[in-house]
Structures are given as C-alpha cells and as structure tokens.
Design a protein around this motif. Structure first.
Motif, PDB file in Angstrom:
ATOM      1  N   SER A 135       0.931  -1.188  -0.189  1.00 22.74           N
ATOM      2  CA  SER A 135      -0.114   0.176   0.050  1.00 22.74           C
ATOM      3  C   SER A 135       0.885   1.144   0.027  1.00 22.74           C
ATOM      4  O   SER A 135       1.971   1.280   0.427  1.00 22.74           O
ATOM      5  CB  SER A 135      -1.042  -0.004   1.430  1.00 22.74           C
ATOM      6  N   ARG A 158      -4.797   6.463   0.074  1.00 25.01           N
ATOM      7  CA  ARG A 158      -4.189   5.143   0.309  1.00 25.01           C
ATOM      8  C   ARG A 158      -4.454   4.118  -0.962  1.00 25.01           C
ATOM      9  O   ARG A 158      -5.688   3.810  -1.217  1.00 25.01           O
ATOM     10  CB  ARG A 158      -4.525   4.542   1.652  1.00 25.01           C
ATOM     11  N   ARG A 159      -3.489   3.842  -1.853  1.00 28.30           N
ATOM     12  CA  ARG A 159      -3.649   2.846  -2.755  1.00 28.30           C
ATOM     13  C   ARG A 159      -3.063   1.445  -2.425  1.00 28.30           C
ATOM     14  O   ARG A 159      -2.014   1.385  -1.667  1.00 28.30           O
ATOM     15  CB  ARG A 159      -2.972   3.422  -3.993  1.00 28.30           C
ATOM     16  N   LEU A 160      -4.132   0.493  -2.641  1.00 29.92           N
ATOM     17  CA  LEU A 160      -3.766  -0.940  -2.157  1.00 29.92           C
ATOM     18  C   LEU A 160      -3.411  -1.704  -3.539  1.00 29.92           C
ATOM     19  O   LEU A 160      -4.400  -1.902  -4.146  1.00 29.92           O
ATOM     20  CB  LEU A 160      -4.876  -1.516  -1.427  1.00 29.92           C
ATOM     21  N   TYR A 185      -8.609   2.113  -3.805  1.00 32.00           N
ATOM     22  CA  TYR A 185      -8.248   3.281  -3.166  1.00 32.00           C
ATOM     23  C   TYR A 185      -9.079   3.723  -2.000  1.00 32.00           C
ATOM     24  O   TYR A 185     -10.411   3.604  -1.995  1.00 32.00           O
ATOM     25  CB  TYR A 185      -8.219   4.357  -4.082  1.00 32.00           C
TER      26      TYR A 185
END
Length: 104
Positions: free
Chosen positions: A4, A21-23, A70
């Motif tokens: 992440s 936050r990008r996973l 996201y």
C-alpha cells in the motif's frame, strides 16, 4: 501482505487536500467495498473520517498497469499516529520514547 502507498491528493471536485491510500493487488470485491463505504457516516473526534473508497486502473508500484483499491480520508498534515506517539523510536519527532503514563 498487500503493498500500500499513502500520499496527499487534491480533489478535482472541491479542491480540498485528502489522504489517499492505494492498495495494489487484486481489487476488493464489491461487498467488502460497500461495507467500507458504510463507514463514511461514522464521525468521532478520535477517528479520521473515510471520505470515499473505489477501485481504478492505474500503474502499480512495479510499473505494471493493474487494478488498485483506493481509500480517501480527511487529511491532518501535522498529525502523528498513536503507534508513533507511544511506541516509535525514542527521541523521534513528537515522541519522547516513554508513554506519558510512565513518565516520572
């Protein structure tokens, strides 16, 4: 563990800054994503509010293009986490190294 990444982003809708936050990895299925979105209505002074959650296609950390999930939260630029405040490296910014309850 899913990689992440956290960054500051500016909304093209309202011009406000948010925490994004990008996973990377497989996208979150619709049911859990819908459950996460239900948390948007939760308001508490000790929690950072969830503004939005969505999936989109874009570049991943390894440079390949893929789907990512996201999470958009309110941004508090000067805030530190409780973990950092109480369990971080002694002497780090905002952390004396000893929890206040243990200070002589």
């Amino acid at each position: 563990r899913t990689p992440s990444f956290l960054c500051k982003a500016t909304s093209s809708v309202d011009g406000e800054a948010y925490s994004l936050r990008r996973l990377d990895g497989p996208p979150v299925p619709p049911e859990p994503l819908a459950a996460a979105l239900a948390w948007r209505s939760l308001r508490h002074p000790s929690l950072v509010a969830l503004v939005d959650a969505f999936t989109a296609t874009g570049p991943a950390a390894d440079g390949r293009v893929g789907r990512a999930t996201y999470f958009v939260h309110e941004l508090f630029p000067a805030a530190i986490s409780l973990e950092r405040a109480y369990f971080g490296t002694p002497g780090s910014a905002g952390n004396p190294g000893t929890p206040p309850s243990m200070t002589p």
